[in-house]
Motif scaffolding. Structure first.
Motif, PDB file in Angstrom:
ATOM      1  N   SER A  42       0.838  -1.184   0.000  1.00 50.12           N
ATOM      2  CA  SER A  42       0.000   0.000   0.000  1.00 50.12           C
ATOM      3  C   SER A  42       0.879   1.242   0.000  1.00 50.12           C
ATOM      4  O   SER A  42       1.973   1.257   0.566  1.00 50.12           O
ATOM      5  CB  SER A  42      -0.881   0.014   1.251  1.00 50.12           C
ATOM      6  OG  SER A  42      -1.642  -1.163   1.328  1.00 50.12           O
ATOM      7  N   ALA A  45      -0.206   3.360   5.052  1.00 49.59           N
ATOM      8  CA  ALA A  45      -0.721   2.296   5.921  1.00 49.59           C
ATOM      9  C   ALA A  45      -2.227   2.208   5.857  1.00 49.59           C
ATOM     10  O   ALA A  45      -2.804   1.235   6.313  1.00 49.59           O
ATOM     11  CB  ALA A  45      -0.283   2.538   7.360  1.00 49.59           C
ATOM     12  N   THR A  46      -2.883   3.215   5.314  1.00 50.43           N
ATOM     13  CA  THR A  46      -4.336   3.192   5.280  1.00 50.43           C
ATOM     14  C   THR A  46      -4.877   2.904   3.890  1.00 50.43           C
ATOM     15  O   THR A  46      -6.060   3.011   3.648  1.00 50.43           O
ATOM     16  CB  THR A  46      -4.903   4.543   5.753  1.00 50.43           C
ATOM     17  OG1 THR A  46      -4.382   5.590   4.912  1.00 50.43           O
ATOM     18  CG2 THR A  46      -4.524   4.809   7.191  1.00 50.43           C
ATOM     19  N   ASP A 583      -1.659   0.236  11.535  1.00 47.59           N
ATOM     20  CA  ASP A 583      -1.990   0.081  10.122  1.00 47.59           C
ATOM     21  C   ASP A 583      -3.485  -0.120   9.968  1.00 47.59           C
ATOM     22  O   ASP A 583      -4.115  -0.801  10.794  1.00 47.59           O
ATOM     23  CB  ASP A 583      -1.250  -1.120   9.522  1.00 47.59           C
ATOM     24  CG  ASP A 583       0.232  -0.872   9.344  1.00 47.59           C
ATOM     25  OD1 ASP A 583       0.616   0.310   9.303  1.00 47.59           O
ATOM     26  OD2 ASP A 583       0.996  -1.848   9.248  1.00 47.59           O
ATOM     27  N   LYS A 584      -4.054   0.459   8.914  1.00 49.72           N
ATOM     28  CA  LYS A 584      -5.495   0.331   8.661  1.00 49.72           C
ATOM     29  C   LYS A 584      -5.715  -0.162   7.233  1.00 49.72           C
ATOM     30  O   LYS A 584      -5.063   0.307   6.297  1.00 49.72           O
ATOM     31  CB  LYS A 584      -6.200   1.664   8.882  1.00 49.72           C
ATOM     32  CG  LYS A 584      -6.104   2.159  10.318  1.00 49.72           C
ATOM     33  CD  LYS A 584      -6.830   3.486  10.519  1.00 49.72           C
ATOM     34  CE  LYS A 584      -6.718   3.968  11.950  1.00 49.72           C
ATOM     35  NZ  LYS A 584      -7.424   5.257  12.169  1.00 49.72           N
ATOM     36  N   LEU A 585      -6.640  -1.104   7.086  1.00 44.07           N
ATOM     37  CA  LEU A 585      -6.969  -1.685   5.787  1.00 44.07           C
ATOM     38  C   LEU A 585      -8.477  -1.641   5.599  1.00 44.07           C
ATOM     39  O   LEU A 585      -9.224  -1.649   6.579  1.00 44.07           O
ATOM     40  CB  LEU A 585      -6.465  -3.125   5.702  1.00 44.07           C
ATOM     41  CG  LEU A 585      -4.984  -3.357   6.015  1.00 44.07           C
ATOM     42  CD1 LEU A 585      -4.718  -4.843   6.216  1.00 44.07           C
ATOM     43  CD2 LEU A 585      -4.112  -2.803   4.912  1.00 44.07           C
ATOM     44  N   VAL A 596       0.385  -9.406   6.351  1.00 47.34           N
ATOM     45  CA  VAL A 596       0.386  -7.966   6.601  1.00 47.34           C
ATOM     46  C   VAL A 596       1.739  -7.562   7.176  1.00 47.34           C
ATOM     47  O   VAL A 596       2.205  -8.116   8.165  1.00 47.34           O
ATOM     48  CB  VAL A 596      -0.760  -7.553   7.552  1.00 47.34           C
ATOM     49  CG1 VAL A 596      -2.092  -7.642   6.831  1.00 47.34           C
ATOM     50  CG2 VAL A 596      -0.801  -8.412   8.810  1.00 47.34           C
ATOM     51  N   GLY A 601       0.884  -2.544   5.038  1.00 42.40           N
ATOM     52  CA  GLY A 601      -0.397  -3.168   4.751  1.00 42.40           C
ATOM     53  C   GLY A 601      -0.239  -4.575   4.198  1.00 42.40           C
ATOM     54  O   GLY A 601       0.667  -5.319   4.568  1.00 42.40           O
TER      55      GLY A 601
END
Length: 624
Positions: A42, A45-46, A583-585, A596, A601
């Motif tokens: 990614s 991180a989002t 981290d955000k997915l 991950v 990501g």
């Protein structure tokens, strides 16, 4: 593996859809190797993963999911030990003197030691005593997963054919080189085996400073208590015992029986700080010295959610311990009595053995279960928040059903993938003649399985769980892992002086699921201590922590499995790493394993069950 083109991805996913539907009710002969679909890192991180890694909104990826049945079938377990090629018998060294260590048995582990994406199996063994008239030598057993439902014994080739009176095992990449290492606890010298990344292990115990010749050790756990990116080690020790110090005990006042641990002085557990290449014993400096401790189980738990890992220790005939991490100062404060997890509700120290942690009630707080001696019932310490627990075994449907059980291995896992943590109990008494004095209690006992019904209630489903649950055994260690890569969790159990059992989960994966393998960067390489929270489209959420330790003398797999029930996707994922990085997915497809990487990501995704067998007999180096 090389990146695939979009055209090939479409063909691949269509084929995977057909296979997933056809292989839903699996057998070892239909299990294959994981076909990986690398996902580009990614940008932030989002960032949302690409369509190659996510089934939403891609219609092609959605087509890869098997249809949901109108009604879920009962989930059962099948004993596949023989057909999997596992031929192991535990040797407790018994020769008539009824030495205390003979009763403890030993543990087991699911681990992917060669990074091929398939869980291998390690079975710990004991050996004969020096004063036995007939010398018997035995070693642990490492079984390599052949990716087709069978295993090959590679113990000797791996350099692990080392006689020792083994007890437990913990798995973790202590040197952050990308390959998990093995720590085996023992009566006498415990040993650390470094994974060379070529299928071979080297005994580095003395080199790294982990000498402990006088200990009677049991469970252990790797964790990063100071969050410096290096895995530290907690070692449970039991009692002061040797053949010279053995005590005569008798149930009938005539014939020798196994003594209880009350006949022997305790032995303090130890904390080893990883300084990078060496371990330093910091037990006293950390405030953890407990000479009265008789520890058999350990679970790492941030019980007060302050971001620092605490330590829960299950003690046998001594109060349990809950060591609160003092926020990075390198010290701990004992808080079990104040928290309500030290003793029973009537103030008695119980015979604690295995233990595990989960948010079983969906409160957001981690609760604790402890396997206890017969006539004590399982402890279900529900975390009420604010550092307080209450034992809800009597009110949750667990107490009466476990009153006669003597439970060693115990763990939470979502066996039916409905999104609620269930639990498994490995039972077996320590006295082979117990039935003579307590007619209602037997030496061999049936394992038990409890389904989480929600609302803080459990229902025992042992009678419906399959033939292995109807057979009394003298169980000790227990671990869970998805050995056939079909998405549901299988069970590994050891017995004292007997065989190990591999129990395959059948029908669990009729529900949706998602799996995560964590790869740390600033955090430790295994991501141990990383908290993964999954948010579903209906607004519900669940979380787990990547962990070592728990159960009894055993290690479950490091990847995390989340049951999604009927949901085709995950709306959002948050990963809180030990380093503090978050981290955000978004929009992840169900029925996938996602690798991950901290700060990047999703780096790779694999559909489960895998589409076709592609054996990889040689180890592959993990991505750095």
């Amino acid at each position: 593996m090389k990146p695939v083109t979009l055209r090939f991805a479409l063909i691949f996913l269509t084929a995977a859809a057909f296979c997933a539907a056809a292989c839903q009710n699996k057998s070892p002969s239909t299990a294959g190797a994981a076909g990986a679909t690398p996902a580009p890192p990614s940008e932030t991180a989002t960032a949302t993963p690409t369509s190659e890694a996510s089934a939403s909104p891609s219609p092609v990826a959605s087509a890869g999911l098997p249809p949901l049945p109108a009604k879920f079938a009962e989930v059962t377990f099948t004993d596949v030990t023989a057909q999997a090629g596992i031929r192991f018998k535990h040797n407790n060294g018994a020769f008539g003197k009824k030495y205390l260590p003979e009763t403890n048995g030993s543990g087991c582990a699911f681990l992917d030691y060669d990074n091929d994406g398939w869980q291998d199996i390690l079975l710990i063994n004991s050996t004969g005593f020096a004063d036995a008239p007939k010398k018997t030598s035995s070693v642990m057993a490492l079984y390599h997963n052949n990716q087709n439902g069978t295993f090959t014994d590679v113990t000797a080739a791996a350099g692990l054919a080392k006689p020792m009176y083994g007890q437990g095992v913990a798995v973790g990449d202590y040197d952050n080189d990308g390959f998990v290492d093995i720590f085996v606890t023992a009566l006498g010298q415990s040993r650390l085996f470094r994974n060379g990344g070529n299928g071979k292990f080297t005994d580095v115990t003395a080199k790294v400073g982990l000498t402990s010749p006088g200990y009677f050790s049991s469970s252990a756990a790797f964790f990063d208590y100071d969050k410096d990116g290096k895995l530290d080690l907690f070692l449970c020790n039991y009692v002061e015992w040797s053949p010279e110090k053995d005590v005569f005990c008798a149930l009938d006042n005539v014939n020798k029986s196994y003594c209880t641990p009350e006949k022997y002085p305790g032995q303090s557990s130890r904390l080893y700080h990883n300084t990078g290449g060496r371990f330093v014993d910091v037990t006293e400096k950390a405030g953890l010295l407990d000479p009265n401790g008789k520890s058999l189980g350990v679970a790492i738990v941030d019980y007060d959610k302050d971001g620092w890992p605490d330590i829960f220790v299950a003690n046998d005939t001594q109060p349990n311990k809950l060591w609160h991490n003092n926020g990075g100062k390198g010290t701990f404060t004992e808080s079990a009595l104040a928290a309500g997890v030290a003793v029973s509700e009537d103030g008695r120290a119980r015979g604690g053995m295995g233990t595990d942690v989960a948010d079983y009630d969906g409160s957001g707080n981690p609760s604790i279960i402890v396997g206890n001696f017969s006539n004590d019932m399982l402890a279900v310490f529900r975390n009420q928040g604010k550092g307080l627990f209450s034992d809800e075994a009597p009110s949750s449907g667990v107490g009466q059903a476990t009153m006669l059980s003597l439970t060693f291995g115990v763990f939470f896992f979502d066996y039916n993938l409905d999104g609620r943590p269930d639990f498994f109990m490995a039972n077996g008494h320590v006295a082979d003649d117990i039935n003579k004095v307590q007619p209602k209690i037997t030496y061999a006992m049936k394992p038990q399985l409890f389904r989480n019904e929600g609302g803080r209630k459990f229902t025992e489903v042992t009678a419906k769980a399959g033939k292995p649950f109807q057979k009394p055994i003298v169980a000790r260690g227990a671990a869970y892992g998805d050995f056939d890569n079909d998405g549901d969790l299988d069970i590994l159990v050891t017995t004292n002086g007997g065989p190990a059992y591999l129990l395959r989960n059948d029908n669990g994966n009729q529900a949706r699921f998602v799996r995560f393998k964590a790869v740390g960067d600033k955090s430790n390489r295994d991501g141990i201590g990383a908290k993964i929270t999954v948010f579903l489209p209906d607004g519900s959420k669940q979380w787990q922590v990547v962990h070592s330790g728990s159960s009894y003398c055993s290690q479950s797999e490091l990847p995390l499995t989340f049951g999604l029930n009927h949901s085709d996707k995950v709306a959002r994922v948050e990963i809180e790493w030990p380093s503090g990085k978050v981290d955000k997915l978004n929009d992840l497809a169900a029925n996938q394993l996602y690798v991950v990487k901290e700060g990047n990501g999703v780096s790779e995704s694999k559909p489960l069950p895998p589409p076709a067998p592609v054996p990889s007999p040689t180890p592959t180096v993990a991505a750095k």
